[in-house]
Design an enzyme around this catalytic site. Structure first.
Site, PDB file in Angstrom:
ATOM      1  CG  HIS A  45       3.898   4.432   5.436  1.00 39.20           C
ATOM      2  ND1 HIS A  45       3.044   4.978   6.364  1.00 39.20           N
ATOM      3  CD2 HIS A  45       3.400   3.198   5.165  1.00 39.20           C
ATOM      4  CE1 HIS A  45       2.081   4.105   6.658  1.00 39.20           C
ATOM      5  NE2 HIS A  45       2.266   3.019   5.931  1.00 39.20           N
ATOM      6  CG  HIS A  86      -0.315   0.009   2.546  1.00 40.30           C
ATOM      7  ND1 HIS A  86      -0.047  -1.153   3.221  1.00 40.30           N
ATOM      8  CD2 HIS A  86       0.114   0.999   3.351  1.00 40.30           C
ATOM      9  CE1 HIS A  86       0.514  -0.877   4.389  1.00 40.30           C
ATOM     10  NE2 HIS A  86       0.634   0.441   4.496  1.00 40.30           N
ATOM     11  CD  GLU A 120       3.477  -0.589   7.196  1.00 36.63           C
ATOM     12  OE1 GLU A 120       2.897   0.142   6.373  1.00 36.63           O
ATOM     13  OE2 GLU A 120       2.912  -1.127   8.163  1.00 36.63           O
TER      14      GLU A 120
HETATM   15 CO    CO Z   1       1.201   1.240   6.294  1.00 37.99          CO
END
Ligand code: CO
Length: 134
Positions: free
Chosen positions: A79, A7, A130
């Site tokens: 992020h 994502h 991440e």
């Molecule tokens: Co995230």
């Protein structure tokens, strides 16, 4: 080592307006808001054919994204999340390469209930990264 882009997370000042933008203007499939008090965020998931967009808004007084929103009052990209098969092996590889893992280096449960770690933006082209074990 990294796999799919899981994502892209965008911090937004107005979750309902952002959800409308993705639903109405962009014609995407958008979830209802999901409060995640343990993470200090409310999330709206936007499902795209090849990845997801997560719209994030601060929740509670100690939200980890409150400062980001102060610095970026219009919102902005927060992020990227890449998938990895083995998060501990990925962490060890990254650290051996000189990359900084944030926090104590132990994976914690992310927004999808899977183990995640965050990597220092200065080591990744100015972008918070991440990694999520899938
Ligand atoms: Co995230």
């Amino acid at each position: 080592m990294i796999g799919r882009l899981n994502h892209v997370a965008i911090v937004v000042p107005d979750l309902a307006a952002a959800a409308d933008t993705y639903r109405q203007t962009l014609g995407a499939k958008v979830s209802e808001p999901l409060p995640l008090p343990d993470h200090g965020v409310t999330t709206v998931f936007v499902e795209l054919p090849n990845t997801k967009i997560e719209l994030l808004h601060p929740l509670g007084e100690k939200s980890p994204i409150a400062k980001f929103l102060q610095r970026n009052p219009d919102g902005g990209m927060h992020h990227l999340c890449y998938e990895v098969e083995d998060i501990l092996a990925a962490r060890d590889h990254l650290q051996a390469q000189g990359a900084r893992v944030l926090g104590d280096g132990e994976p914690r449960e992310g927004a999808h209930g899977k183990p995640v770690l965050f990597l220092h933006p200065k080591d990744f082209c100015g972008t918070l990264v991440e990694i999520e074990q899938v």
